[in-house]
Design an enzyme around this catalytic site. Sequence first.
Site, PDB file in Angstrom:
ATOM      1  N   TRP A  24       0.955  -1.347  -0.187  1.00 50.27           N
ATOM      2  CA  TRP A  24      -0.036   0.023   0.011  1.00 50.27           C
ATOM      3  C   TRP A  24       0.905   1.329   0.104  1.00 50.27           C
ATOM      4  CZ3 TRP A  24      -4.768  -0.701   3.993  1.00 50.27           C
ATOM      5  CH2 TRP A  24      -5.474  -1.657   3.430  1.00 50.27           C
ATOM      6  N   LYS A  25       2.139   1.269   0.316  1.00 51.84           N
ATOM      7  CA  LYS A  25       2.984   2.280   0.093  1.00 51.84           C
ATOM      8  C   LYS A  25       2.439   3.303   1.219  1.00 51.84           C
ATOM      9  CE  LYS A  25       4.367   1.023  -4.207  1.00 51.84           C
ATOM     10  NZ  LYS A  25       4.982   1.467  -5.651  1.00 51.84           N
ATOM     11  N   GLY A 189       4.901   2.057 -10.974  1.00 52.38           N
ATOM     12  CA  GLY A 189       4.136   3.112 -11.107  1.00 52.38           C
ATOM     13  C   GLY A 189       4.063   4.059 -12.479  1.00 52.38           C
ATOM     14  N   GLY A 247       1.632  -2.625  -6.205  1.00 53.55           N
ATOM     15  CA  GLY A 247       1.530  -1.337  -5.343  1.00 53.55           C
ATOM     16  C   GLY A 247       0.147  -0.789  -5.702  1.00 53.55           C
ATOM     17  N   GLY A 248       0.055   0.204  -6.807  1.00 57.63           N
ATOM     18  CA  GLY A 248      -1.163   1.072  -7.028  1.00 57.63           C
ATOM     19  C   GLY A 248      -2.442   0.308  -7.091  1.00 57.63           C
TER      20      GLY A 248
HETATM   21  P1  13P Z   1       2.921  -0.389  -8.895  1.00 56.15           P
HETATM   22  O1  13P Z   1       2.116  -1.495  -8.929  1.00 56.15           O
HETATM   23  O2  13P Z   1       2.189   0.887  -8.577  1.00 56.15           O
HETATM   24  O3  13P Z   1       3.681  -0.002  -9.939  1.00 56.15           O
HETATM   25  O4  13P Z   1       4.083  -0.594  -7.836  1.00 56.15           O
HETATM   26  C1  13P Z   1       4.936  -1.560  -7.807  1.00 56.15           C
HETATM   27  C2  13P Z   1       5.604  -1.629  -6.305  1.00 56.15           C
HETATM   28  O5  13P Z   1       6.401  -0.865  -6.353  1.00 56.15           O
HETATM   29  C3  13P Z   1       5.220  -2.765  -5.536  1.00 56.15           C
HETATM   30  O6  13P Z   1       6.090  -2.728  -4.483  1.00 56.15           O
END
Ligand code: 13P
Length: 264
Positions: A24-25, A189, A247-248
């Site tokens: 989820w960052k 991202g 991530g996203g």
């Molecule tokens: P995204 O899926 O948003 O590209 O991010 C990947 C990521 O950094 C997962 O750790």
Amino acid sequence: MSGGAIQLIKVSQSTMKKLIIANWKCNPATLKEAQKMFLALRGGLKNNSKAEAVVCPPFVYLAEAAKVFKNQSSVKIGAQNCFWEEKGAFTGEISPKMLKSLGVKYVILGHSERVMIMGETNEMTARKVNAVLKLGLTPIVCIGETAEERKQGKTSIILEKELKESLQGVAKNQMTKIVLAYEPLWAIGTGKACSVDEAVKAANVLRRTRKAPILYGGSVHSQNAAGYIAARLDSARQAGLDGLLIGGASLDPKEFLAIIKQIR
Ligand code: 13P
């Protein structure tokens, strides 16, 4: 066929479940929103014998996640970082022991955002990896090349170098307790996901010397996840991928659940 290729077939056969990890960052902005997301996932993540879901929210939401997923054995909780010491005068740091006491099972380490934005080094990642292993938690070690390194044809060299430095001090018999995530920086991202073939190629470079499961991460969503999941032993008898680091797309519970559903 090289000795490395023989090893990697063993890995593929012994890895039963695909590991699908939600990173989820630094999201969402409030506990209330996080609670809503946890509950949406809890409702949708029924036991799946082929997938293990790992939810990695910010530190401050981990205790709540542990509570929500307490009785759901197919969902594990992960952290996005940690420090290498157990406790002490280290203002602002979170130790692996603290994470373990909350029920955390996985810790993402060496993510490129920590390297590029926070200035972490591979040496720091190695210290963290060793500390996490010592407590019986599973480190998810991220590595990946930049767009420029890829353009110069240096991907394999960069991956090997990063891995060597990030796993410094880890005993050979501990390698199976680590998860590696191939996350090319140019794919994170950006919406420019790495092709399945290229991701598998990178994974096989990593497997030559290590028996760890390998994930792919970088612009994965419900429309392109199937290709990575399906990548298994190909005609050259090379292993595929053991899971995804998302991530996203993992911020939308519906998207994340749609990815998990594709694993049967
Ligand atoms: P995204 O899926 O948003 O590209 O991010 C990947 C990521 O950094 C997962 O750790």
